[in-house]
Design an enzyme around this catalytic site. Structure first.
Site, PDB file in Angstrom:
ATOM      1  N   GLY A 101       0.809  -1.221   0.000  1.00 33.11           N
ATOM      2  CA  GLY A 101       0.000   0.000   0.000  1.00 33.11           C
ATOM      3  C   GLY A 101       0.838   1.265   0.000  1.00 33.11           C
ATOM      4  N   CYS A 102       1.995   1.208  -0.580  1.00 36.79           N
ATOM      5  CA  CYS A 102       2.960   2.304  -0.566  1.00 36.79           C
ATOM      6  C   CYS A 102       2.976   3.012  -1.920  1.00 36.79           C
ATOM      7  CB  CYS A 102       4.342   1.715  -0.262  1.00 36.79           C
ATOM      8  SG  CYS A 102       5.715   2.859  -0.323  1.00 36.79           S
ATOM      9  N   GLY A 103       3.350   4.280  -1.930  1.00 37.51           N
ATOM     10  CA  GLY A 103       3.496   5.007  -3.182  1.00 37.51           C
ATOM     11  C   GLY A 103       4.557   4.407  -4.095  1.00 37.51           C
TER      12      GLY A 103
ATOM     13  N   THR B 261       4.961   1.112  -4.407  1.00 39.68           N
ATOM     14  CA  THR B 261       4.527  -0.241  -4.766  1.00 39.68           C
ATOM     15  C   THR B 261       4.611  -0.519  -6.270  1.00 39.68           C
ATOM     16  OG1 THR B 261       3.140  -0.378  -2.804  1.00 39.68           O
ATOM     17  CG2 THR B 261       2.623  -1.908  -4.574  1.00 39.68           C
TER      18      THR B 261
END
Length: 159
Positions: A34-36, A38
């Site tokens: 759920g990371c920028g 990803t």
């Protein structure tokens, strides 16, 4: 001490010795779904496909320490990454990369290559490049895309 002296847990909880990767160039990455950053999974998979037959491996360690961006079980994370990004490189059990419960592998990696001003992992998708002899060759910030690592990987493979 080298990279090969450590063991890690697979997604299903089995111990694996990193000596199984002896003689290969290895990229170790702490990840989150759920990371920028990803979308870097796509670049990681491309890099893996390009060099895996030449002795390159990527070891993916999901980490939920940064704003809870890796929720879910190991199986859920793997299913998401395989379905969304088509990854084929090994994913391991979720770990901590900082703090009192940090994985011994990360204690070692951070002692070998410090980041900017600190050894602490600052965010998801920090990358460590391991040479064929088990030494830590380089550390890359999360902003370093997999495409920017191509020359480093190729150079180590040619040694």
């Amino acid at each position: 001490m080298s990279f090969y002296d450590f063991s890690v847990k697979t997604m299903d909880g089995k111990e694996v010795s990193l000596s199984d990767y002896r003689g290969k160039v290895v990229l170790v990455v702490n990840t989150a779904t759920g990371c920028g950053f990803t979308p870097q999974y796509e670049g990681l998979e491309s890099l893996y496909k390009k060099y895996k037959d030449a002795g390159f491996e990527i070891l993916d360690f999901p980490c939920n320490q940064f704003l809870n961006q890796a929720p879910g079980s190991n199986k859920e994370i793997h299913t998401y990454c395989k379905g969304r990004f088509g990854i084929t490189f090994p994913q391991f059990a979720k770990i901590d990369v900082n703090g009192k419960n940090e994985a011994p592998l990360y204690t070692f990696l951070k002692s070998q290559k410090k980041g900017f001003l600190s050894s602490r992992i600052k965010w998801n998708f920090t990358k460590f490049l391991i040479a064929k002899d088990g030494s830590v060759s380089a550390r890359f910030a999360p902003t370093a895309t997999p495409e920017k690592l191509d020359d480093y990987v190729r150079t180590l493979l040619e040694k």
